[in-house]
Motif scaffolding. Sequence first.
Motif, PDB file in Angstrom:
ATOM      1  N   UNK A 270       0.663  -1.317   0.142  1.00  0.00           N
ATOM      2  CA  UNK A 270      -0.019   0.074   0.108  1.00  0.00           C
ATOM      3  C   UNK A 270       1.036   1.332  -0.103  1.00  0.00           C
ATOM      4  N   UNK A 271       2.008   1.370   0.543  1.00  0.00           N
ATOM      5  CA  UNK A 271       2.509   2.717   0.909  1.00  0.00           C
ATOM      6  C   UNK A 271       3.344   3.004  -0.621  1.00  0.00           C
ATOM      7  N   UNK A 272       3.701   2.096  -0.974  1.00  0.00           N
ATOM      8  CA  UNK A 272       4.317   2.229  -2.366  1.00  0.00           C
ATOM      9  C   UNK A 272       3.333   2.523  -3.499  1.00  0.00           C
ATOM     10  N   UNK A 273       2.148   2.072  -3.190  1.00  0.00           N
ATOM     11  CA  UNK A 273       1.046   2.297  -4.182  1.00  0.00           C
ATOM     12  C   UNK A 273       0.551   3.687  -3.911  1.00  0.00           C
ATOM     13  N   UNK A 274       0.459   4.281  -2.744  1.00  0.00           N
ATOM     14  CA  UNK A 274       0.209   5.718  -2.438  1.00  0.00           C
ATOM     15  C   UNK A 274       0.939   6.552  -3.007  1.00  0.00           C
ATOM     16  N   UNK A 275       2.316   6.304  -2.915  1.00  0.00           N
ATOM     17  CA  UNK A 275       3.218   7.246  -3.486  1.00  0.00           C
ATOM     18  C   UNK A 275       3.345   7.182  -4.914  1.00  0.00           C
ATOM     19  N   UNK A 276       3.096   5.933  -5.523  1.00  0.00           N
ATOM     20  CA  UNK A 276       3.124   5.835  -7.114  1.00  0.00           C
ATOM     21  C   UNK A 276       1.762   6.455  -7.651  1.00  0.00           C
ATOM     22  N   UNK A 277       0.734   6.329  -6.859  1.00  0.00           N
ATOM     23  CA  UNK A 277      -0.686   6.875  -7.359  1.00  0.00           C
ATOM     24  C   UNK A 277      -0.350   8.280  -7.384  1.00  0.00           C
ATOM     25  N   UNK A 278       0.104   9.081  -6.297  1.00  0.00           N
ATOM     26  CA  UNK A 278       0.126  10.371  -6.161  1.00  0.00           C
ATOM     27  C   UNK A 278       1.071  11.085  -7.298  1.00  0.00           C
TER      28      UNK A 278
END
Length: 400
Positions: A270-278
């Motif tokens: 999730x943390x990698x996904x949040x950063x990538x999405x932003x």
Amino acid sequence: MSPVAFRDLRLSGLGRVLRLGGCPEVLGALRAAMPGWPGELVAAEGPAPPVRLCREGDGYRQHSPELPDGLFLSTPAEAACSLIADLVGEFFARHPEAIGLHGGSVEVDGQLLLFPASHRAGKSTLAAAFAAAGYRVFGDDVLALTAEGEGMALGIAPRLRLPLPESLDAELVEFVSDHAGPADERYLYLAPPEGGLAPHGESRPLGAVVLLAREEGARVPRLSRLAPGEGLLRLLCQNFAHATPSEALLERFLPLMERVPCLLLRYAEPLAAARALGEALADPPAVTRPEAPASRPSPARALTPVDGLWLPAEGVLDYPLGEELFLVEVAGGAIHRLNPTGRLVWQLLAHEPLAPLELAELLAEHFGQPLPRVLEDLRELLADLAGAGLARPVDQGARG
């Protein structure tokens, strides 16, 4: 034994809505679980509010319109969770102009990303990851859609299922540990840092509807664009306006999906996904091309088409969205989705009654496909439309 002291909780937008008897620890957990929803504790007076909670043995018993027989709750965190569900229900019952959307939401560059709920896709953990990445959370389970089409926060903190997945990034685990709120063996409420949770009543325009696909083997998060109909279907399925007619929901959601992109996020951590999405939303070329939508509506019953003329059935409303078409049966409220080919067939039938062969000839010329193959596919589509009560064969004399 001293008498139980009763107090009423008066919340913004609801007034006196909750009566508590002899359970200050539940009040503390409730306030920590919804820190952005202003409330005031006052002396109990007059008729009891719709939601009530009293101590019972080693736990608590809750009553509400949804729980007329009462519900026993074991811990303050469990009681807070159950109370919030009823308080949210009361909010939308008293504010029919707002539609409750079931999903997570976070603010990125002044707009909201909405993650409609799907089974075990990780929307709450992803909301916590966005908080850890420095974004502001509007909610992890419910967002109010205003009459103006904006998303409004209720001020409720994200709730995480325990134990946390072992695959979480150590930084996210540490963040959750440092900002832990009320918890029991099953759930933990996150206490976001100052400014990390939008307060009750604050609204922002929606920037994207993001569908989640948790894939443990995904090496890096991947974002792709979907047809707007995918987002529309998810909003139609994940809302709390169960008494609202389908056509009214479509009229609310259609303008939204006409201007808001629908994206698919495949991710593992999730943390990698949040950063990538932003980062991806700040760089539109990073979003890949649209994925293909579904082909035809699901039939309710089988029906073999006859080689006569065909017309749309009566009592069906049509709503175009992008290249697709959504159909609503007014009598039952069922919603069906047609892809671009199905939309073209519907438009041709709405113009004048046509036989399957005539339709197939028009489609074969339009798409440059062999007539026998088009005719076979068309017969299947007409069977699906008829089986769903959306189209019907008529006599030859029906042609104008």
